[in-house]
Design a protein around this motif. Structure first.
Motif, short mmCIF file in Angstrom:
data_model
loop_
_atom_site.label_atom_id
_atom_site.label_comp_id
_atom_site.label_asym_id
_atom_site.label_seq_id
_atom_site.Cartn_x
_atom_site.Cartn_y
_atom_site.Cartn_z
N SER A 55 -3.55 -3.86 -9.75
CA SER A 55 -3.61 -2.57 -9.05
C SER A 55 -5.00 -2.34 -8.48
CB SER A 55 -3.30 -1.44 -10.02
OG SER A 55 -1.95 -1.53 -10.37
N PRO B 163 0.81 -1.23 0.00
CA PRO B 163 0.00 0.00 0.00
C PRO B 163 0.84 1.27 0.00
CG PRO B 163 -0.03 -1.02 2.17
CD PRO B 163 0.70 -1.98 1.26
N GLU B 164 0.37 2.26 -0.74
CA GLU B 164 1.01 3.59 -0.80
C GLU B 164 -0.09 4.64 -0.63
OE1 GLU B 164 4.21 4.20 -1.29
OE2 GLU B 164 5.00 2.32 -2.10
N TRP B 165 0.17 5.63 0.20
CA TRP B 165 -0.82 6.69 0.39
C TRP B 165 -0.92 7.56 -0.85
CZ3 TRP B 165 -3.82 5.47 4.04
CH2 TRP B 165 -3.35 4.88 5.22
N VAL B 166 -2.16 7.82 -1.26
CA VAL B 166 -2.41 8.78 -2.31
C VAL B 166 -2.85 10.09 -1.67
CG1 VAL B 166 -3.81 9.30 -4.35
CG2 VAL B 166 -3.13 6.94 -3.88
N GLN C 213 -1.87 -3.32 -4.42
CA GLN C 213 -2.18 -4.44 -5.30
C GLN C 213 -2.99 -5.47 -4.53
OE1 GLN C 213 2.03 -4.08 -5.82
NE2 GLN C 213 1.86 -5.03 -7.81
N GLU D 272 -7.26 0.58 -5.83
CA GLU D 272 -7.25 1.83 -5.07
C GLU D 272 -8.45 1.80 -4.14
OE1 GLU D 272 -6.01 5.63 -7.01
OE2 GLU D 272 -8.00 6.30 -6.34
N VAL E 14 -7.07 7.88 0.79
CA VAL E 14 -7.06 7.13 -0.47
C VAL E 14 -5.73 6.40 -0.50
CG1 VAL E 14 -7.17 7.23 -2.99
CG2 VAL E 14 -8.45 8.89 -1.62
N VAL E 15 -5.78 5.10 -0.74
CA VAL E 15 -4.57 4.30 -0.74
C VAL E 15 -4.55 3.42 -1.99
CG1 VAL E 15 -5.59 2.52 0.76
CG2 VAL E 15 -3.13 2.76 0.67
N ARG E 16 -3.36 3.26 -2.53
CA ARG E 16 -3.20 2.48 -3.74
C ARG E 16 -2.31 1.29 -3.42
NH1 ARG E 16 -1.32 6.57 -7.89
NH2 ARG E 16 -3.46 7.35 -7.81
N THR F 184 -10.71 3.94 -1.25
CA THR F 184 -11.05 5.22 -0.62
C THR F 184 -11.83 4.90 0.64
OG1 THR F 184 -11.19 6.28 -2.77
CG2 THR F 184 -12.29 7.40 -0.95
#
Ligand code: ZN
Length: 169
Positions: free
Chosen positions: A119, A77-80, A113, A121, A109-111, A123
């Protein structure tokens, strides 16, 4: 398979987890174990380091197993976006019996896999935003007590120190 959940004091809970690079059947099996372990606890979220696995994987199910299909797995996970602030009571399966009011973002919002490497995403607001922030913190070795300040933090640390000295005795 339900696996044992590591408790506060285990060094694995303080390590930074590594990104997942291989989306193999082993990864799917691990994610399934994580969901089963989270439901067995029961809890609404679990991160792989809590099972001693140093990989960037979290599972979340706000229904704690009550609503089929609600559990999801988020890998790398990566923060958007993170915005707003909420203050709610929070606890952790690795710190059983303890809880505290923790400040968290209100909306995220996190992106990342899924277990097959596709992929996704997500919210979330309110409880979902809180659960995602809590679980993703675990991937960086951060526990909810680290997010506390002042008297609340001192009281919880004192309780934990007392518990650990009892366990050693
Ligand atoms: Zn936790």
């Amino acid at each position: 398979m339900i696996r044992p959940i590591l408790h506060y004091g285990a060094p694995e809970l303080r390590q930074k987890a590594a990104p997942v690079t291989d989306f193999t059947p082993d990864l799917s099996a691990l994610a399934a174990d994580m969901i089963e372990t989270m439901h067995g606890a029961p809890g609404i979220g679990l991160a792989a380091p809590q099972l001693g696995v140093p990989l960037r994987i979290v599972v979340v199910d706000l229904s704690a197993g009550a609503r089929p299909g609600e559990a999801f797995t988020l890998v790398n996970p990566e923060w958007v976006r993170r915005e707003g602030m909420q203050l709610e009571e929070e606890s952790c399966l690795s710190l059983p019996g303890l809880s505290a009011t923790v400040a968290r973002p209100a909306r995220v919002v996190v992106r990342g896999q899924d277990v097959e490497g596709r992929s996704i995403e997500i919210t979330g607001d309110d409880l979902l935003a809180r659960a995602l922030q809590h679980e993703i913190d675990h991937l960086d070795g951060v526990l909810f007590i680290d997010r506390l300040r002042g008297i609340q933090r001192r009281l919880l640390l004192r309780t934990l120190a007392r518990r650990q000295s009892r366990e050693r005795a």
